[in-house]
Design an enzyme around this catalytic site. Sequence first.
Site, short mmCIF file in Angstrom:
data_model
loop_
_atom_site.label_atom_id
_atom_site.label_comp_id
_atom_site.label_asym_id
_atom_site.label_seq_id
_atom_site.Cartn_x
_atom_site.Cartn_y
_atom_site.Cartn_z
N ASP A 78 -21.06 -0.14 -52.03
CA ASP A 78 -22.32 0.42 -52.51
C ASP A 78 -21.97 2.06 -52.46
OD1 ASP A 78 -24.90 1.70 -52.36
OD2 ASP A 78 -25.63 0.86 -50.79
N ASP B 84 -33.01 4.97 -57.52
CA ASP B 84 -33.19 3.73 -58.36
C ASP B 84 -31.83 3.08 -58.17
OD1 ASP B 84 -35.99 3.91 -59.34
OD2 ASP B 84 -35.16 5.44 -60.73
N TYR C 253 -34.33 -7.91 -45.55
CA TYR C 253 -33.46 -6.72 -45.63
C TYR C 253 -34.55 -5.58 -45.67
CZ TYR C 253 -29.94 -4.02 -48.30
OH TYR C 253 -28.72 -3.38 -48.59
N ASP D 129 -29.43 -4.24 -56.58
CA ASP D 129 -28.45 -4.87 -55.68
C ASP D 129 -28.38 -6.21 -56.20
OD1 ASP D 129 -28.37 -2.65 -53.98
OD2 ASP D 129 -28.91 -3.82 -52.16
#
Lengths: 118, 118
Positions: free
Chosen positions: B37, B91, B13, B94
């Site tokens: 997101d 910052d 990723y 995930d």
Amino acid sequence: METTDKVRVVEKYVEAFANSDMAIIRQMFAGNATVEDPVGTPAHEGLEAVCAFYEGAMKMNATLALTGTPRCAGNAIAFPFQVKMQNMVIDVIDVFEFNDEGKVASMKAYWGPENIQS
Amino acid sequence: METTDKVRVVEKYVEAFANSDMAIIRQMFAGNATVEDPVGTPAHEGLEAVCAFYEGAMKMNATLALTGTPRCAGNAIAFPFQVKMQNMVIDVIDVFEFNDEGKVASMKAYWGPENIQS
């Protein structure tokens, strides 16, 4: 719920471990809260089960130290920290989800064997 | 799914962003994947919507750098990192959840305005 209020709950959570203060734990979680620690294990469901879980952790003199800034998003806060317990240090990420009353309704702790330093 | 396989997906990723490599993104997500997101905003649902979202991020030359060790638990992995994009550093934490085929079925990104340095 304001970001500062969520961050304050995390700070109190760290304080609860530092002082073995179960009153903080009892105050911050919802009556129907679930705690999954680590994720993938059966959840502790309901405030009494949650408190019993934390009483056990405090008996092992676990202490927490943040290792990065908390991230607030939606009804949640995620934060990286280390648990020190007995001779171990464990890198963990917790995610708290809050209900409309500002209580933690769901806690998920992400860590595995690879995150344990002994 | 082995821990090393989950960590490898996270490494790929990061590589996808470094190289603007959409083939990696397309390969790692499930057909019915959802991407939220940040958490609290409407999810991108399904592989095409997910890919469109990442194409947009890559057009802004976003790059990722881990800021801590990934935490694997159950069917999930959580990891702290920084996004660098234009003049900002953000910052983020995930959380990926994997399906039985080892594809990312759910991605949630935790960050808010307080996590942006500009």
